[in-house]
Every structure is written in structure tokens, then in C-alpha cells.
Design an enzyme around this catalytic site. Structure first.
Site, PDB file in Angstrom:
ATOM      1  N   ASP A   1      -4.112  40.590  22.904  1.00 50.06           N
ATOM      2  CA  ASP A   1      -4.073  41.753  23.770  1.00 50.06           C
ATOM      3  C   ASP A   1      -3.552  41.330  25.138  1.00 50.06           C
ATOM      4  O   ASP A   1      -4.195  40.554  25.840  1.00 50.06           O
ATOM      5  CB  ASP A   1      -5.499  42.326  23.882  1.00 50.06           C
ATOM      6  CG  ASP A   1      -5.556  43.507  24.835  1.00 50.06           C
ATOM      7  OD1 ASP A   1      -4.496  44.053  25.192  1.00 50.06           O
ATOM      8  OD2 ASP A   1      -6.680  43.877  25.226  1.00 50.06           O
TER       9      ASP A   1
ATOM     10  N   ASP B   1      -2.833  42.822  28.540  1.00 54.94           N
ATOM     11  CA  ASP B   1      -3.031  44.012  29.350  1.00 54.94           C
ATOM     12  C   ASP B   1      -2.300  43.815  30.670  1.00 54.94           C
ATOM     13  O   ASP B   1      -2.561  42.852  31.387  1.00 54.94           O
ATOM     14  CB  ASP B   1      -4.539  44.197  29.580  1.00 54.94           C
ATOM     15  CG  ASP B   1      -4.849  45.584  30.083  1.00 54.94           C
ATOM     16  OD1 ASP B   1      -4.025  46.135  30.847  1.00 54.94           O
ATOM     17  OD2 ASP B   1      -5.908  46.116  29.715  1.00 54.94           O
TER      18      ASP B   1
ATOM     19  N   ASP C   1      -6.377  38.572  26.569  1.00 57.54           N
ATOM     20  CA  ASP C   1      -7.826  38.764  26.594  1.00 57.54           C
ATOM     21  C   ASP C   1      -8.440  38.013  25.406  1.00 57.54           C
ATOM     22  O   ASP C   1      -8.371  38.462  24.265  1.00 57.54           O
ATOM     23  CB  ASP C   1      -8.134  40.259  26.521  1.00 57.54           C
ATOM     24  CG  ASP C   1      -9.619  40.538  26.605  1.00 57.54           C
ATOM     25  OD1 ASP C   1     -10.408  39.566  26.519  1.00 57.54           O
ATOM     26  OD2 ASP C   1      -9.996  41.698  26.760  1.00 57.54           O
TER      27      ASP C   1
END
Ligand code: SF4
Ligand code: ZN
Lengths: 322, 474
Positions: free
Chosen positions: A95, A97, A272
């Protein structure tokens, strides 16, 4: 374009007029009944969980009538998804972000074109490593609304545990400084990472380069003082032509080591980690609406040409009058 | 020519040796030839006739004794075990190996400390043996063993899944291309040669892979195979009616060998400079800022992680095994605290106290976290600490500062000492040393000696050392 939340009417409009169950990627439709679904109806986090859809038609109806604030499905496959029991395997997920990119040059409050562009570049690098070094091929990239999800489906890795996943993560982000001392026949030799143009040292070199090129004097790096950051910025043009040796000499070998160590630990936050090592996580459903920013979570066909502000904006945003 | 089973008893050759032996009858009989080999080894030192193994069982125990003493006894004398590196004992050694594995499989099982020591000992023994061989011969043996172990010259990195998962090897240490592990010289030159400039590809191969990486991989694979074999024995034993009494007896003797040095030497250090970190009562004055904050209780979010994932490993390691990162040897709680007295009387109370100070007190609304604390100490997911459950989970090592900053940022309020360390446990060790030094020298300048031989967090300085599958599921 400003990224305002979507109101309930807009959500309804989206799911009635724009969304189609066909936009749910194949890799989810095929395994529908083995996945857990979760929903957020109020915008306070996904608390409607443990949902299962026996077929795609039920999912279609649910989405149309409930028009959820957010929709998620598990990365895990279960024998009994309703109880999150009988774990079979889980996609390997990364992930990225945009909001949490460690070296953000835009300084925006939420996400903007600049940091999304940066995120895309990072994703490109990670995907290259996953397919190049690690030989994985069943890789899907999804625009999440605020960044990107990399979802790997290769059978080779979907049954691995958290420890193996964290090793993959560390490898692809370059969070470990490669050793520089080697020995052969009782002699010691020095080989800096940038002199090795393949395998992990190369991955590391690429990530460090990316980081140094986006350094900013106001940024903080563990164990690196301001002067060192400034010096790195001053000399970084050398890296554009891969003149690492000179760069290192200008910085000084000991300070170079510090700089690189600081960046290595920063790299760990490119992705993450919790998402990657959690074998039971739920992840935003591609095709669903990210109501917080009024963008579509979108499966990407071609990362290079993908532009979230073109390809992931729902129609109702263009109809807004304000 | 040294036999391959001298390194890997689980090789086809080794299996043949076992098959030839046939029954268990011969196990405890005297083997004059074995004694003969031992006494004629030129580098062997014999102080007492009792030290010479005279049958398979004694040889088996010697193998383990060697490892335990080497690790724990500061006056360890390698010459008393020279025979273990003598290829002439191969035939006997292989049998001893199988006896050990079977005894452990039958009596202790795959999660036992005995199992772990056996696996580690086997790894060390292989390395020791290789180091005593002539370079060329060692190289050839490694080459051959690898061929057997890898079965194919194209190996995908996921083949090493188990080794990666147990962190026996790091993915970043492997040379990978298109998912394949590159070990072979021609393969290397073919794939990477065109990319290498200003350097000789061959010498680059020798440095990056050469003998070293191959040896490491071979050793780790043998360790893994040993572990798998013990597990297999254990599974069979559970169906089988009655294990051979000889094996049970060997198991008991083995347990004695393993426990003796614990009492004699405590846990010692034979690596690196400086003496071992003393284990002893905790000194809260030496706690780092994050631990002090957590002791006062967590007021808002992150209570569970702070107590279960952060405090439990910190308090338990600081009390029982502060040297973990420097020693780089994994242990179990019971290795340091055999009756779990310290755990019950000192460690748990402190963790519970921190939990009680949370708002709301952690166990009030989440009593199940006690089970999770037990799990992080290595005792599985059970409501109480029982030795028989130990090993079902691993004793989590303390999180690195970096990880704390990621997951529990509100705990970290670094002070000057923090700059020099990467893990709160190193902070603690450093401060303990400083505090002691102050006392001893009776001076109040807290200036510390940078050569104190501390703070090398080799195990987990950077990153995600302990598998924290419990972190934030939402
Ligand atoms: S730097 Fe490390 S030891 Fe210091 S407060 Fe932060 S987490 Fe604790
Ligand atoms: Zn931005």
C-alpha cells in the site's frame, strides 16, 4: 481539482448510474465466495464486516441499494469467510499512500497531483523489482483514491507468512543497507552498493537515488544532520548521471554511510508495512467509491498513462455546482 | 575422499549407512574402532579416558556437549573435541545424528528447546567440519551437497520460504534474477556480465557469491532438513505404540547435558569484546523514555500494542536476556528462567502494572490480552504459562526504535542517549553500564566510554524484526 467528500446523494448517483459490477476485477469476482467483505456506511471506518456474497448479483444489489461510504474485500481467501476461518491464502499487498510518502515535496494537506505523481513513480519501482528480481508476474495495480495498492496473486507467494512478506517488503523498498565488505581467499574487499549493477544492491541504489533526488532542506532523517542534508542536495546532480563515486567522495565516506543508513530506514515507510504483513486485512474494493475524496478506486490497465484526475473521477464531481 | 554424509547425514549416502546398521541391537555396544579413531587423532587432547566416546550413544552426547560448551563455557577447549571434525568417524557420526533426532522427535517434539539446540548444533558442526577441510575439498563438498539439496539448478527464491520465515537467511542477502537464485558462476556471468562495467565479472562473482554464500545456504538447508526430520519423527511417534527405550534414555541424558551448563555458567558470552551483560533485577533508572512513558500507562489509543507488543518483549528481555542482540542467539524464556519464577514474580507484575495504569485499565475491557502477553513470551495462546506450551509461539524480541516510531509514535520522546542506539534495549544496556560505572568509580561524570562494547543490535537494529501479525487489523 479539490478533493471534497461525496454526500449520500452523490454516492447513490454513483452506484446507480456509473458503477457496474463488471468493473470489479476478475481476480476478485473469481474468488468472490471465498472473500470477506466489509463496509463503511457512515464514514467512520469499516464496521460492517464478515459479509459474504454467494454470487456477483448479490454484490451488485447490495452496492446499488446501500451505496456505501466505502467498500472493502479481504485479501485473504477463506473456507469460511463469514467467520474469517479456514484461511487458505492471501494476496501479497503493498500500500503506497501518497499522504504518507516520507519525502513529500508538495507539502499539501491531503493529496495532490504532485504527491500522487510521486507515489506512482514509487509504485513503478516496486513493481519492477517484484517482477524483475523476484520473478512474480500476476501483479495488479489499483488506484486507491489516495495512492496505490499493488496486489500480487502469484501462487508462489500467496501462502507465505508474515515473516516472508516482511522480507519481501524490505527487499523491494530497499530498507537494508547492503554490506560493503566482502572477502575472498582471505582478502578483504570493499564494494559499495552502487558498484553492483544487479540484484538487491541495485534495488537499493535505485531507491536511494530516488530519495536523494527528492530531498528537501526542511526534511528530517534519522541520524542525519541538516548540514549533511544540505550537502547531499548540493551534490545530488551527480546522481542524475550515476556518478556515485564522486558524490560519495564529496560527501565524505563516513557521512555518506550515515546518509544512506538514514534513507534506508526511511524507505521502510514508503509502504504501509502493516498492510503487507497482515494476512487477514480488508482492502478497498476496486471500482468502489472513495467517498472521502470523491474518487473511484480503480484497477489500472496501464500505469504509465494512468492519470487519477482523468481516469478516477466520478461523473458527479463534474456536475457539482460550486 | 570425505563422504557427503559427513556434512549432511540426511543425504542418500547417510540413509544407506543407517539402513546397513539394521536393528537397534548394536546401539549400545562398544565400538573399539571409534575409540581408536579418537585416540589416534593427532590434534586430540584427552585428559580422561571417560572423555572418549565408545559407542553411538556416547558419541551422540558428545556432539551436543561440544556445542553447549562452546557456547557457554568460557574455558572451552576445542582440542578435546577434535575427533568431531575427523572424517574417519563419519559412519558412526551419521548413526549418532539419527539417534539424536529420533530421541528428540520422540520425547521432546519440534517445538522443544532440545530440537532447537540440535538444529543449531548441526549447523555449527557442519561449519566446523568445512573449516577443517582443505579449501578445494570443502568447495567441492559444498558444491555436491548443494546439488543434492537443491535438486534443480533453477531454484525460485520461494524455495527458501521456510528459511526466510525463520529468518535463517535474509532475502536481501540472496542474489536474485527473475525470481531465481543465482549461485552458479556461468549463470552469473551470463546474466550479469553484460551489466558489469570497469570490473572483472569473475572477481565480482567470487566476492558476491563465491564460496561464502553457497556455504551459508548449504548449512541453512541442512539445518532446515534436520528440523523437518525431527518433526517427521515426532509425527510418526504419535501414532506408533511405544518408542524404543534406548531412545528415551538417550533423550533423558541429552536433557541433562543441555541443562548442566545453564546452572554452571548461567548464560555467558564468548563473542565480541566486553563481558556478558549481567542479568539481574531491573533498574527503572535505566529505562528509555518510551518505556517510562508506557509504564505510566497509555491514555488513549494503542494500549494493546504498547503493552503486548512493546512492553512485554522489552521487560522480559531486559530482565532475562539483555544481551540478545549482541549474542545473536535465540533463546527461550525457560533457558534463562527454568522455573519461570522470575517471570511470575517480577516480569508479569511489571507488565500488568503498566496495563493497569492505562486508561481505561487494559484488562478491564480486554482481559484476553493476557493471553497475548503469554504468546509474546513464547508460551502459545494460553491463559497460563506452562512449560509444555513453550515454543508454540516465539519470544518476541523488543521492537526497534524505528518500528516504535512507526507504530507507536506517541511513546517515543528521544533524549540524547537515544541518538546512539537503535533499540530501547540497547538504551537500557548502555544506561545500566553507565550507572554501574558511576557507582564503581564513584565519580559523577556520566561520560561514557564509546568502546564499551555495547549496543551492536545485530539482530534487529533496522526494521521489522519480530513478526507482528497482531498490529492493527482494521
Ligand atoms: S529513540 Fe528509541 S529508545 Fe529512545 S524513546 Fe524513542 S523508541 Fe525509545
Ligand atoms: Zn501533495
Amino acid at each position: 481539482m479539490d478533493l471534497k467528500p461525496a454526500n449520500p446523494n452523490e454516492r447513490r448517483q454513483y452506484y446507480r448510474e456509473e458503477w457496474s459490477v463488471k468493473d470489479v476485477p476478475d481476480f476478485i469476482r473469481k474468488s468472490l465466495i471465498q472473500r470477506e467483505f466489509g463496509f463503511d456506511h457512515m464514514g467512520r471506518g469499516p464496521n460492517d464486516r464478515y459479509r459474504v456474497f454467494q454470487n456477483i448479483e448479490y454484490l451488485r444489489k447490495f452496492m446499488r441499494y446501500r451505496a456505501p461510504f466505502a467498500a472493502y474485500s479481504s485479501v485473504a481467501f477463506y473456507h469460511k469467510p463469514r467467520r474469517r476461518d479456514g484461511w487458505i491464502k492471501a494476496e501479497l499487498v503493498f500500500d503506497v499512500d501518497a499522504k504518507d510518502i516520507p519525502l513529500r515535496s508538495c507539502g499539501c494537506a491531503n493529496v495532490c497531483e504532485i504527491c500522487l505523481g510521486q507515489a506512482k513513480e514509487i509504485v513503478q519501482g516496486l513493481v519492477d523489482t517484484l517482477s524483475g528480481d523476484l520473478g512474480l508476474s500476476d501483479i495488479h495495480i489499483v488506484y486507491s483514491g489516495r495512492g496505490y495498492h499493488i496486489r500480487v496473486q502469484d501462487d508462489l507467494v500467496t501462502r507465505t507468512d508474515s515473516d516472508v512478506r516482511s522480507q519481501v517488503l524490505k527487499y523491494i523498498v530497499g530498507s537494508e543497507v547492503p554490506r560493503s565488505e566482502y572477502s575472498h581467499d582471505g582478502m578483504k574487499y570493499n564494494l559499495e552498493h552502487f558498484t553492483i549493477p544487479f540484484a538487491y544492491p541495485k534495488v537499493f541504489t535505485d531507491r536511494v537515488k530516488q530519495a536523494i533526488l527528492s530531498l528537501d532542506p526542511s526534511m528530517e532523517l534519522d541520524g542525519v544532520n541538516m548540514k549533511l542534508i544540505k550537502d547531499a542536495i548540493k551534490h545530488r546532480r551527480l546522481l542524475e548521471n550515476d556518478q556515485w563515486g564522486i558524490f560519495r567522495k564529496n560527501i565524505g565516506p563516513q557521512r555518506y554511510a550515515k546518509l544512506v543508513k538514514g534513507i534506508a530506514s526511511l524507505n521502510l515507510t514508503l509502504v504501509d508495512a502493516k498492510v503487507s504483513i497482515d494476512l487477514k486485512r480488508i482492502l478497498r474494493l476496486p471500482s468502489s467509491l472513495h467517498s472521502g475524496v470523491s474518487m473511484k478506486c480503480t484497477l489500472i490497465k496501464n500505469l504509465e498513462s494512468f492519470d487519477p484526475f482523468e481516469d478516477a473521477v466520478p461523473n458527479f464531481v463534474f456536475e457539482r455546482k460550486d | 575422499m570425505v563422504s557427503i554424509s559427513f556434512l549432511n547425514p540426511l543425504s542418500p549416502e547417510g540413509k544407506d549407512i543407517v539402513r546397513e546398521l539394521g536393528s537397534f541391537e548394536a546401539i549400545s555396544q562398544d565400538i573399539p574402532e571409534l575409540r581408536n579413531i579418537v585416540t589416534h587423532n593427532p590434534s586430540q587432547e584427552i585428559v580422561d579416558d571417560d572423555e572418549i566416546p565408545s559407542n553411538y550413544l556416547e558419541l551422540a552426547l558428545k556432539r551436543m556437549e561440544w556445542y553447549i560448551k562452546k557456547k557457554n563455557d568460557r574455558n572451552f577447549n576445542a582440542r578435546r573435541y577434535s575427533f568431531l571434525a575427523d572424517p574417519a568417524i563419519t559412519k558412526y557420526d551419521v548413526i549418532s545424528f539419527y539417534l539424536l533426532c529420533q530421541a528428540i522427535g520422540v520425547k521432546f517434539g519440534p517445538n522443544s528447546r532440545e530440537n532447537r539446540v540440535m538444529v543449531e548444533a548441526q549447523g555449527d558442526l557442519v561449519q566446523e567440519r568445512l573449516s577443517k577441510l582443505h579449501v578445494d575439498e570443502a568447495r567441492m563438498m559444498v558444491e555436491q551437497s548443494l546439488q543434492l539439496l537443491l535438486a534443480d539448478d533453477r531454484v525460485h527464491w520461494t524455495f527458501f520460504e521456510e528459511l526466510l520465515s525463520s529468518r535463517k537467511i535474509q532475502l536481501t542477502d540472496l542474489i536474485l534474477d527473475q525470481g531465481e537464485l543465482i549461485l552458479d558462476q556461468e549463470d552469473f556471468i551470463q546474466r550479469f556480465g553484460p551489466k558489469i562495467q570497469h570490473r572483472n565479472p569473475l572477481s565480482m562473482y567470487q566476492l558476491l557469491i563465491g564460496d561464502e554464500l553457497k556455504e551459508v545456504i548449504m548449512v541453512k538447508l541442512i539445518m532446515q532438513a534436520t528440523e523437518d526430520y525431527i518433526k517427521q519423527v515426532n509425527e510418526k511417534a504419535r501414532i506408533m505404540v511405544e518408542p524404543n527405550p534406548i531412545l528415551l534414555e538417550l533423550a533423558d541424558q541429552l536433557a541433562e547435558v543441555l541443562s548442566e551448563p545453564m546452572q554452571r555458567y548461567g548464560y555467558g558470552s564468548n563473542r565480541g569484546g566486553g563481558g556478558p551483560m549481567k542479568i539481574g533485577p531491573l533498574n527503572p533508572l535505566a529505562f528509555p523514555p518510551c518505556v517510562k512513558t508506557a509504564m505510566e500507562g497509555i491514555k488513549s489509543g494503542g494500549r494493546n500494542d504498547a503493552i503486548v507488543l512493546f512492553m512485554t518483549p522489552f521487560i522480559s528481555y531486559a530482565r532475562l536476556y539483555p544481551d540478545v542482540f549482541r549474542m545473536n542467539v535465540t533463546k527461550r524464556v525457560s533457558d534463562q528462567d527454568p522455573n519461570l519464577e522470575i517471570v511470575e514474580n517480577e516480569i508479569l507484575p511489571l507488565i500488568y502494572e503498566a496495563a493497569e495504569n492505562c486508561q481505561p485499565p487494559l484488562f478491564d475491557d480486554q482481559p484476553q490480552e493476557k493471553v497475548n502477553i503469554n504468546a509474546k513470551l513464547g508460551f502459545g495462546m494460553h491463559p497460563s504459562l506452562k512449560l509444555e506450551h513453550e515454543g508454540e509461539t516465539t519470544w518476541y524480541t523488543p521492537m526497534s526504535c524505528e518500528k516504535i516510531k512507526l507504530h507507536l509514535p506517541h511513546l517515543c520522546k528521544p533524549d540524547d542517549v537515544c541518538k546512539k542506539i537503535g533499540n530501547p534495549l540497547s538504551y537500557y544496556n548502555r544506561m545500566m553500564w553507565v550507572l554501574e560505572h558511576q557507582e564503581n568509580e564513584n565519580s559523577d561524570d556520566g561520560e561514557e566510554d564509546s568502546n564499551s562494547g555495547m549496543g551492536a543490535d545485530s539482530l534487529s537494529d533496522v526494521g521489522m524484526d519480530s513478526g507482528d501479525e497482531n498490529l492493527g487489523e482494521e
